[in-house]
Structures are given as C-alpha cells and as structure tokens.
Enzyme design. Structure first.
Site, PDB file in Angstrom:
ATOM      1  N   ASN A 148       0.815  -1.207   0.000  1.00  0.00           N
ATOM      2  CA  ASN A 148       0.000   0.000   0.000  1.00  0.00           C
ATOM      3  C   ASN A 148       0.853   1.262   0.000  1.00  0.00           C
ATOM      4  O   ASN A 148       1.979   1.221   0.469  1.00  0.00           O
ATOM      5  CB  ASN A 148      -0.890   0.016   1.253  1.00  0.00           C
ATOM      6  CG  ASN A 148      -2.232  -0.627   0.961  1.00  0.00           C
ATOM      7  OD1 ASN A 148      -2.712  -0.560  -0.161  1.00  0.00           O
ATOM      8  ND2 ASN A 148      -2.833  -1.239   1.977  1.00  0.00           N
ATOM      9  N   HIS A 199      -8.705   2.071  -3.543  1.00  0.00           N
ATOM     10  CA  HIS A 199      -9.229   2.742  -2.333  1.00  0.00           C
ATOM     11  C   HIS A 199     -10.048   3.986  -2.656  1.00  0.00           C
ATOM     12  O   HIS A 199     -10.227   4.860  -1.796  1.00  0.00           O
ATOM     13  CB  HIS A 199      -8.094   3.087  -1.353  1.00  0.00           C
ATOM     14  CG  HIS A 199      -7.584   1.889  -0.614  1.00  0.00           C
ATOM     15  ND1 HIS A 199      -6.928   1.957   0.583  1.00  0.00           N
ATOM     16  CD2 HIS A 199      -7.659   0.567  -0.898  1.00  0.00           C
ATOM     17  CE1 HIS A 199      -6.603   0.745   0.990  1.00  0.00           C
ATOM     18  NE2 HIS A 199      -7.033  -0.116   0.096  1.00  0.00           N
ATOM     19  N   TYR A 245     -13.723   3.195   2.079  1.00  0.00           N
ATOM     20  CA  TYR A 245     -12.754   4.278   2.167  1.00  0.00           C
ATOM     21  C   TYR A 245     -13.335   5.626   1.750  1.00  0.00           C
ATOM     22  O   TYR A 245     -12.798   6.666   2.099  1.00  0.00           O
ATOM     23  CB  TYR A 245     -11.503   3.970   1.315  1.00  0.00           C
ATOM     24  CG  TYR A 245     -10.606   2.965   1.955  1.00  0.00           C
ATOM     25  CD1 TYR A 245      -9.554   3.370   2.765  1.00  0.00           C
ATOM     26  CD2 TYR A 245     -10.814   1.600   1.786  1.00  0.00           C
ATOM     27  CE1 TYR A 245      -8.723   2.436   3.371  1.00  0.00           C
ATOM     28  CE2 TYR A 245     -10.006   0.665   2.392  1.00  0.00           C
ATOM     29  CZ  TYR A 245      -8.953   1.091   3.183  1.00  0.00           C
ATOM     30  OH  TYR A 245      -8.147   0.176   3.795  1.00  0.00           O
TER      31      TYR A 245
END
Lengths: 427, 427, 427, 427
Positions: A148, A199, A245
């Site tokens: 990430n 995301h 998210y």
C-alpha cells in the site's frame, strides 16, 4: 496440475506470509509450486515466519521448497512471480502517518490522505530498487504488488519500470464476498461493475446470478455490512455503492473527529496483534495458520494471489478486479494513471473492460485524487519538495495551501531516515 | 462613426447604469446610439436612475434617446444589444448568501461557493425568461451577460437558448489595468495568457510591450496589488498568478475565519452605498456620474461593454478576455462548459484562442468547480433538489455530504420566494 | 439445462435456417428451447424450410416446438432472442450490387464498397420496422443481428432503437478455427487481439495455448489459408494479420480486374446453390442438415449464435468477438460507432475489452470507413440523397466525386422498389 | 519605426529573393532592417541574385546592408528572423517528382501526393541541418518556413527542433485577395474561417465587411476564380469552399488524365521562366523587381513575410492564417500535427483560434493525409524504407499496396543523391 517453478515473496517476514502460503496449500491439487522464496531485510523475523511456513508446508504434505533469503538477487533469480508486501519503516511509521495529519484536522490513515502520501514516499524508492533487481534477475516474471498505497505504488512501477506489473487490493474481493453472503450465493455468481482508483472505487452495478440488484437492495446491503457505512440517501444520490474508504471523503469532518477522540490508532492495534502473532509463530508446535491471523486484516489476500496466478498461467480469461494502466479505459483520466477496474486475465496478460466516462457525481473527485497520486509518484521518485507540496496541496482533504505547507514540513522531518530521495542516501 | 440602433439594459434601475451610459458618452465620437432602453421591474427606482441618465445624456449633448420601460417586450424589441445586469432578490438576498454558509464554516460570498450557488438558483429562471423575450423580439441581438455568477448564468444561456451570448466580468480588465499601472504602460501594451472559468482564473503569462514577465515580477506585482493577495511561495509553486477569488480556495480556513470575525458583509456595505447613491441620483442638478459610484465596485464595466460592442460591430478582431463556450478549447473540460479565455472578437463573433490542456496544478480544481457549475445550471433550470444537492456536494469548499445536505435545506428555505422552479410559481 | 422460452428467427425462410437449428440440436444436452419461431415474408419458402426444420427437430428427439409465422407480431411476442438474417431484394439485388460498381472500376461486393452500401439502404428501413415490433412485443429480448452489412445494420439498431442489440459475423470464429487448425489445438486455446470494424478488422496478436505467435508464424498461417491472401511483406509492414476483406482495400486494382474478368459473381453462384438446396429441403425424407449447405457459406453461424445465447443466459463471462457500441473503447472513433472487438459476455450484457488508440497504420482507413458507415446509417434512415452522396464520396474505394455522383444515381434507380425512404412508400 | 537587426534568407539565390526584398522596400517607412543576409550553396547564382537585390536596395534609398554568404553559420549568427526557401535537387528533381507518379496513374505534383513526398524526403535532412545551425547561432530567432511541402517541413521542424517555427504558404492570402477582389473591398475587410492542413484546407465561412457570405456566393466566387475549380454541387455538398489543391483529391482521375495529356509539367515551365529571370537579374541596369517575376508564381510571399514579422515584432495581435502545432486545436488530429488555421500573431508568438471537431465531410480525408504526413516526417528523419512505404501506402491517392511498393522503389532510386538518410552520406 499447473507447475510453477518459483514464487518470491518480498517482505516475506510479514505476519501475512502464512496466509499466502495457506492459499497454495488449499490449492495443492491444482498448483504445484517448486519453490516459495521468502525475502526480508529483517533476518530474525524472516526465520521466525519462515519456520512456521516450513512447518505448514511439511504438515500439509506439500512438495514445495520453502527457502528464506536475505540476499535479494538470489531470492529473485528465476522467479515466475514476485509478490511484494513490504512496509518501509514498519508499523511505527504507520502510527506516525496516522497521528500527524490529525493535528491539522485532516484524516490520518494508512492509505488515504497525507498518511498514505508519506507511506508512498517511503515505499517508492524501496520498490523501484526491488524492481531493478527483478529487471535483472527475473525480467519475465509477473510482479504482483500488494504494498500500500497499492494504486500509487503500482503506478510508480508501471511508469518507471518495463516489468509486467499488476496491482492488487482485497477491497474488490471483500465486496464480492459480502454481496455473495448477503444474497446467499457462491461468490462466482456475483459480478460487479466496479470503477475507480484503488481505495477510491464504486460499485456501479452488482449482478447476482445474472440479475442486477436494485438501488434499494444496495442500500439494504450497505446497512448490513461494515464495509459500506453510508446513509441510504447518499447511496441513492450517487446511484451506486461507494467502498468504505469513501467515508473519509464523504464524511471527512466526522471521520477526523472520531479519530481524534479514539484512544488507539489502527496502527497501534496492529502493532499489538503482530506482537502476539509473532509469539505464536515461534511455537514449534504450530503447523497451521492460526485463526488469530484474521484480526490482522487482509482477508482473502492469498485467495486473490492464487486466482490471479492461476488465470495468468492457465489462460483462464476470467474477469478479476485489479489495478492496471488506464490507457484511455476511463476517458476522464490520463493514459498513465493506474486504475482499479474489472479485467480479463489470461496468458496474454490483464485487459481492462472498457469503462468510458465516469459518472459525473464521482468524476471530479477521481480526477483530483488521481492528480494528487501522479504528483505523489513524481515526488516519490524525484524527492522534489516542490512536487511533494503540489501533491498535498492538490489532495481534496487538505483544506488550504497553508496547511499543506506546514504539514509537509512535519511529515518529511518525521520520516527523514526513510526518505533517501529527499534527504540523501542513508549511510 | 458606428451606428447602433438600440441597446437595451435589463436591470436598468441598477445604480451601475450611469456608469454604462457614461461609457457611451466617453465614446460619442466613435459610437452613435439611437436609443438606450432601460428596463426594470422596479418602476420607481427605474425613473430615478433613468432621470439621471437622461440628464447625463443631455448635458453631454448626446443625440441618443434614453427611454425607460417596465414592459419587457417593448424594451427588447429591435435591440442590437441586450445587456443584462439583474439582481433577483436584491441586496438583501445577497446578504443572506453571505451569512448562511458561514454558519457551516464555509465561505459566504456573492459568486463563490454556496452563496454564488443560491444567486444562480434565483437568477437562472429570471434570465431564461428574459431570453425567451429576446428570442421573440430581438433574435439577432447580441446578449451580453454581466449578471453574476457570470460563468454559470452564461452557461445556462449558452445551453438553453439559441441566442448569441457573451459573458463578461471585469476581473480580466482589472488585471490588465493593474499590470499596466505596475509597468507604467498603457493597457493596450499588456497581453495576458488568461485561463480558467469566471472567478476561477489564472494568468499563466503576462507580456508587457511584448516582453514576458518573469515569475518574480509577478510575485512583486502581487505584493503591490490588492487583487493578488498570495504568498510569494504559492505564486512560485503555481508558476502563475491566480486572481483574487482563488484566495477563497487556497486559504479557505483563513477566509472563513476572517469573514466570521468581520462586522459587516460586503452586501451590507453595498446596501449603504446604494442608498447614498440613489439619494444623489435624485438630485435634479446632478448631470454627470458621481465619483461616489466608484465605491460601488464594478470598475471598467462600461469600458468592457463598449469595447466588446465596438469590436462586434466594426469587425476589429482584437483579443478580449470573455466568457464563452468551451467546445474543446480547454481539453480537460466538457464541450458545453463556459470558460473565460482570450478571444478574438469581430463581426463573425467571439473565437477563443486555443488553450489545450490545463496546467496540472490547477486542472482538478477547475474540473471540480466546473462539475459543480454544471449541476448548478441543471438544478437552476429543473428545480430538482437532488441535482441541487449534487451541486453543493460536488463543490470543493463544502467539506462533507452532511454539511451539503443541511446547508441546502436552509438556503432553499431562505430563498423560497425567488425559486419558482423549486417551490412552484409565485402567485 | 438452460431453459429458453422462445427464439424468433426473422428471415426464417433462409436456406441458412437448418444450420441454426442444427446448432440447437447439437447442444440439446445443454439448452432446452421451448419454441423456435420462424418468420418470413415469403410464405411458400418459409413452409419449405420450416418443414425440413420440423423434421430435423423430430428426428433428433428435440422437444422444441418449431412454428412458422407470416404474422410478425405473433412471431416476436414473448421471444427471449430475436435472430435477424434478412435479405431485402433477395439474391437478385445482391447480383446488381456486385455488378454496377464494377462498371465504374470499383469493387462490387455484398458488404464492402458501394454494393454493401446499397444492401444497407435496402435493409435499414426493413430492420427498423422489425425493431419497432420488437420494442412493442418483446422489449427485453436480445436482438442478435446477422444481417449484412452487419456493422452498419447493428449501428443503425444501436443508434435508432432502445433494444439490447449485438451484431454478429462469422469472420472472427472462422479466424479462430483456422488458427486452431493451423496450430493443431482446440479452438478454446486460441485467443485473439482482434480490432476494427465488421469486415474491416485485424488480428493484432494471436495466442495459442497462452503463447503469442511471432509475426513469421502469422505470415506462414496466411500463406496456408484462403482467409488471409496477403503478401508476407505486407503482413510484416502491418505487423498484424488483416482479415480477408482487407484485400479489397490493399489490392483494390487487382480485385476489380479479377472481378471484371470473372464469369459469375458470388451472388450468381449462391443463387444456383440456393436453388439446389431448396429442392433438397423439399424432400420429405431429408431429416438432417444436408452437407451441401456448406457451399452456401456462413460456416459456424449457428455455433456463434449458440455460444452467445449461452453466455448471456448462463452469465459465463467468457470473451467473444462481436459487434457493439464504441463509447470510447477505440479512442480514434466516435462514441456512437459500432466496432468489432473482443467482449466479455455475461448476464450483464456485452462489455468490450478496452482497445485505446488504433495502430497508426490502420487508423485512417478505419476512421474513413467508419465516417462512410455513419453517413450510410443516416442516409438509410432519412432517405436523403445528399447524405447518400456524402457516404459514397467518403468511401475510400470511390475514386472521385464524379464517380460517386454517377454511381449513386444508377444504384438508387436500380433499387427503387426497395427504397421507400428515398422514393416514398411502396403501394 | 520598428528596428530589425538582421534577417537571414536561406536559399537566398532563389529567383524569389527580389520579391522578398521588395516587400521590405515597400514598408521602409515602417520597418528598418539592419542587414539582409542571403545564404545559398550556389555561390554563382547567389551573387547574381544578390547583385540585383543590392541595386534594388540602393535604388530605393534603403539603409539596409545586403550581404551574401556561403558560410552558413556566419549568415545565421545574430539573425532575428530566418526565412527558409530552399529547393533541394533544384527544379530538375521537381520535374521527376511530377513525372514518376503519373506512370502509376497517380498525380505528380510539387506538394501533393508522391511528388510532394519525395520533395519532403530531400528537404527534411537539409532543413534539420540548417536548424542545427540556427539553434547554435541564433537560438532566439523566429524560423519562418516557406519551403514546400510547407506542412510537412514545418512539422519536422516543430517536432525535431526547439526553435520558434512558423510555417507559411500563400494559399490563404491568395484566397483573401481573391475574395476581396470579388467583393470589391480591401483585403482587411475579409475574414476567413479557414481550416485544415497546408495545401489541404477549406474555407468554412467567409465574412466580407462583417457579413457572412451565403453558400451561393461561394459557388459564384468559385466559378469566377481559377483558385476554386469545383462544381457548384460539390461546393453545396461540402457546405464550404475547398482550396484548389483539393481538386487533386476530389477529381483525381480527371487530374491524372489531364496531367498525362499535358505537354509540359509545371516544373518544366518554371525551369524556363527561371532561366529568363536569371538573365534579367544579371543586367546591371535592372534596379527594381521585374514584372516577369509574377509568372514565377508565389504571389504575396513577401507580403506574408512582412506582415508576420511586423506582428511578431510590434505585438499587433492580428489574425493571420499560418501553419503551427495542433496541440488539440483540431480535436480529430494528433497533438503533434502541423495545421493551417487562423492565429493571433503578437510578441507572445502565434496562438491558433480554437477549431474543435472538423466537419465530418472533410474529417477522414484530413486524418488520412495527416497520418501520411506524420509517416513522411518520420521517414524523412530516419531514412527508414519501411516507414517511407507506410507513408505512401497510407496516402489516399495511392490506390494499393502494390503501387505504393513499386513507386517507392523508383522514386528513391531517382533521388538517390539527395537522400543521405536512405543511402548514406554523400562523400
């Protein structure tokens, strides 16, 4: 039986690693792996995790060799697949990413906002360094990025290396599993029109057994699942289902206040969980993935990896939702952008299904976050403070130029030792 | 000597009107106007302003007829130019636009943010109503829109009428005059590469006597002029000069706090100024534009109108910065968007100079504000609360869905009597 | 076992029909069809073909009802799938399409060039007429268009009806089968990166068992198969394999000379074949598809139809090459264009894999032919001679304005009775 | 009085040169030129032409120094403007360009088709060589390209040098002059909406004294002027006026037959004219531009050069039709394409007026010719035979792959000595 010579896990000392290996154990009828190579810079932890993984493989009767390496070229050489799951600066850096932005009334989060930005700054130089080794020692390998912020890291790889790269995130599979559970069907019978960035994605439409769900069904689904914490009216306004998210954007004020009130950050929780996990892993009697690993998060990571590898190897040409290069697939974004969309995966590679224009209600947010991401990639590679400031200044959750400037100074300083591109090489 | 048969001013009772007429007085050697038709719904004020204007024309020896109308078709019939400068709800509505958003920690402003949004909601139905009369009674007239928010109102006209429309704003001419003053040259020797939307524009490059100014000259210029209140470092980061309205975006927190602390809003100040002006206008001995009109703002409005009219009539083909339809001129915006860019103005109409891609550092902000504006146009026409919510939800200064929803409810309620499209026709 | 209530074949009197029905007989283990409805305007021929089809179904033990209709609404009502395979004007019109252009030194061909244009002019009004009935009597049916020129007819349907339309052509499956045969693998192991328009397509890359073929393998393949009559050097220059129809463009002079020298046109041959077939069909002892049907052409038509229907019904989400709406999938073509590309086919419909920019070496030809096709659709709907002239004038095989004009006049006159949109309704 | 230090004419030995210099003589009240530097590789001819030019300047009382150079760096050093008008291979090469294509039934022409292609192949290496000197010795000079094919040469310069380049052609000014004459007005009162590529352009609309001409006026204009040899019906179909060069496309067959029947090519005529002109130039009594120069063609070349230079120097910001980089101005062409459109010319440079989408009836032809031109630029730079073949194969007037291949071989061979990039450097 599909033979794979070698799979290399970069960051093999991660507590996730047993989860990955378990995936191959579950598919042992289908996939025959010659070697699982675990590489890490932390030799001690690598041996601890590697020990468990070896016991798991032996216990399951796998013929796979599990090897641990602290020599990266040796780990990479001859690999068919590289799986990257690194965490530069460890969980302590994550905790700082979570806490510093909150001082400025901006969300602090592992992947979203300034926290994700700093993680990207730490991760990009390390990732490109790994990629150089892959170019040299396994140039035809598929590079699967799990690290990430996966959208930014994947874009850095797609832009700055010639490798065959696919970015992965468990958001899509989690959504599929949640909908399958909601509808009481196997996950194969769920099909999602998923669109956006990593995301920062939306489910435009969901089909269950070939039937499109009505918007009210999505509202109901959202009310039942923690992944989708949105008011019914917002879902109706959007006409689609945002992933969790998005709450950081749609309810930013609330999210900041809640985080400011909370006792511990997610990073602090993870730190404790990892400590406990590593203690368990050290137990020579442990020969299977411990159930406590579920608390760590990262559900279905191994499932995704195994599905992707299987389709690439066996030319399955099924549809999987992964992170790939845009090239005009989403007409409103630059060609070089990484996007997260349904793709056909086969021996030929990863082909995104055409998207066209984004729905207007999400378009400017996606364009803005992508502009931020592209500055972030550029800053992560060049170490330019000006470009880094442009990144934060562009981010939709940063309220003003003044805040961007002040926060950047603090974030860079706090991460100094992991930012060779900004501060010069560590000695 | 260029002959113009008839110019109609919609909102002719405005305190600005003497400023307009003064422009024609200044150019009496060049332009010969048959009739200046002043239309207003407020007959009393119209006669008051009309009286002064008639005295001004007589005093200057102009042969132009100054006529006042409360019958709109009669006012419009046969006009060559329609000049629209209306204010639906008057200055009291403006004061509400300024105050309500501040309660939600969002800037309250005549044209930017939720205040400008409400002004658009009040103005669009009235404007399209006027346009229907123009279609019928003067279909070949040029419709010059001065009414704020000029970008949104102009886009509503361009999208929903077949008329020949140009939007105007004095920001560009003010910037040219400021730079000319800074450089000590006549304004003709200043050329600006101006790009963006109305009230959301940047000077990419400025030439003075054919020499491009360095960025440090722009920094210095900004430090000397109230129009450009930006830190040197921000100007250097952008590599261009933002117009003053950008401060609401780049320093939103500070702008909100300052407005919250301020005693009076700009609308409240204007209300007082207008009261005084109208008293002066009533004086039968007043035969010229009073110097106090300068306090009202709106510098160079008549200058712009006269320049535009002259170029359209005489085929001058000079470059003027106005608001027109995008059609791909700025590649990152929809074809239907109104944009504010340098255009060649001649008898053939208004042709924008090609822009291409926006600089990346401003692109997402422009895309986001334009998405908001397009929802605003749609909501202003349809009266859909859902679309109105999409507009506010999309606006970059509205921090969350929750704020958008609450603020919209309050704003609509406060403006009820001016919103036939949302609440049904007034009786 | 997948149940289908009703499949309607428009043009059911075609000699192809037994081929279609045979497809369902082959899959009887998998698909259970309630009714096959055959509709035709030629009642005599319909009964002849319908008779054979009924005997075939009975002989195979199918429980499917085979019904013949000359009432179109009744034929369409309740159908799940509409299969259109009409030929307005019959084979005699085709022969004229082939012969008239040759007089002007332009290729005469069923689908390419002015011949295809005239077929489109005859077919569009009839097709849209059928579509109106489908809108009314089976609005949720999938409309599968096999009628040539399939790209133009499919675009007319996609543009002028709200129906769910997919266009089909056997070129892609023929290529797959040829490559499978060449490589000695089952056709499932061939994957093609196919791009272009119907009858104007290229194989950018071919994978066999997950291995990409080298360009020299494509050269060798082309030399062995009649489908690919191109010089090795041309294939190398293109870097990809053109489908056979491209020979009309790449070797136009030669194609015209050859056609001018040839004794019989393809239409004349087909006419004889069809006569023989219909004689066979009349034989009450014939209970299976006669092998002579192969001579008629149209290999794998039923295979394609069955595959598409199966994937749509069972949500297979496999990749099939069909004709669908562009929407930006090929960045160099208008959104409204019909294109022929690999698509994922599932219960959600048909989703093209993203293409991006066309290779430069084919881009202008595709853009030109598509511009011609879009004029053809418009002319076929409106009956405007001006638009028809624009179509021919734009076509890359029509050498000049003079030829376009003269040829159009002759073609329209020769097809007068089938062109209600140009000449007014037939009484 | 505008001072210019130095203007350098590359190819100064051209018979056109007196025309250029005459332009500066006509404007001596306005422009004060320090030096006119004439550079040529043919020293003898340079002195002959230079002699006349010196006498012209002296006779006119100009204070300008006229200098001749065979040393290119010296000629270029310190220049404000570079004017390029070279002819590699001279008129003999032109005659071959005209004759060879005709053997293949393709038009042979100085700029259009394979003839123009060969001229580009000879000219690109020489031009880029000159540009390297300009980069070194006069990097801030404006480079005005008059050398044909001006669109291709200008694109080569814009793509492969960092210089400030503008391409020029007298087609636009000729059209303006023709329309001014037709309408009986001064040329300043004509305004054209001109769009396309160099030698492939259309007048979408023409305004005379601010009034747009009707299509029937364009038809009438075309019937009276040799520049516009098109049937009324074609002009009506297009809805705009094509420039004369379009006849090679719209009536290709006729143009080829006429050229094949004609006794002499244009090149052969020019050769004779030039011989006569040079004889005159040698006469020491000749002190003005001889009227016979008109026969040479190239009307208004000096007018254009002087207008462009004046606007660049004096920041006039008037509209001139020149060749510049597309950058999205015409949405249907690549960003890197050179296009010919109206531009605002001032001290800031050359800014095209935005075009948007091309009219559909010309779009595919422009796209195809531009694709050809881009291959031509690439082949001219690289000397790749494959790319050269792609260029001819793409050209819309080349009927087939076979013809492209055969013709290329012959053309390259015939031009061998001027093609260092294809055959290696000349010793």
């Amino acid at each position: 039986m599909i033979p794979i010579q070698k799979i290399t896990v970069i960051g093999g000392g991660s507590t996730y690693t047993p989860e990955f290996v378990d995936g191959f154990i579950q598919r042992r009828e289908q996939l025959s792996v010659g070697e699982i190579a675990l590489y890490d810079i932390n030799a001690e932890r690598l041996e601890l995790v590697g020990g468990l993984v070896r016991r798991m493989a032996a216990h399951a009767g796998l013929e796979t060799t599990v090897a641990t390496y602290t020599n990266r070229p040796a780990a990479i050489e001859g690999a068919d697949f590289i799986i990257s799951q690194i965490r530069v600066g460890g969980v302590d850096a994550r905790i700082r990413d979570e806490k510093i932005p909150l001082k400025y009334n901006v969300i602090g989060q592992e992947t979203t906002g300034p926290g994700g930005f700093m993680k990207a700054m730490r991760t990009i130089p390390a990732t490109l360094d790994i990629a150089r080794d892959v170019e040299r020692y396994a140039p035809n390998a598929w590079y699967l990025n799990f690290t990430n912020p996966s959208g930014i890291i994947t874009e850095a790889l797609l832009t700055h290396t010639p490798l065959k790269v696919v970015g992965l995130c468990n958001n899509p599979i989690n959504a599929i599993m949640a909908i399958a559970e909601y509808a009481g069907v196997p996950d194969e019978e769920v099909f999602l029109d998923w669109v956006g960035l990593n995301h920062l994605a939306w489910i435009r439409r969901a089909w269950v057994k070939g039937r499109a769900l009505e918007i009210e069904e999505l509202v109901q689904l959202a009310s039942q699942h923690g992944h989708f914490p949105f008011e019914p009216d917002l879902i109706r306004l959007l006409g689609m289902l945002p992933i969790g998210y998005l709450a950081y954007y749609y309810y930013h004020d609330e999210a900041v206040r809640e985080a400011q009130r909370a006792g511990k950050t997610r990073g602090e929780v993870v730190k404790e969980v990892e400590g406990e996990l590593l203690k368990m892993y050290a137990d020579p009697n442990l020969v299977v993935k411990p159930p406590e690993l579920m608390k760590r998060g990262g559900a279905y990571y191994s499932e995704m990896a195994v599905r992707l590898i299987t389709s690439l190897l066996t030319d399955r040409r099924d549809v999987q939702i992964v992170i790939t290069r845009n090239n005009g697939c989403i007409l409103d974004l630059p060609a070089s952008a990484s996007i997260e969309v349904p793709c056909v995966v086969g021996a030929h590679g990863v082909s995104p299904l055409h998207v066209g224009h984004l729905p207007e209600i999400i378009r400017p947010l996606v364009q803005t976050v992508k502009a931020y991401e592209q500055y972030a990639v550029e800053a992560g590679v060049s170490g330019s403070r000006e470009t880094a400031l442009k990144a934060l200044f562009t981010h939709p959750l940063v309220p003003s130029y003044s805040v961007a400037k002040a926060m950047l100074t603090e974030l860079l300083e706090a991460n100094k030792e992991y930012l060779p591109q900004f501060f010069g090489k560590k000695s």
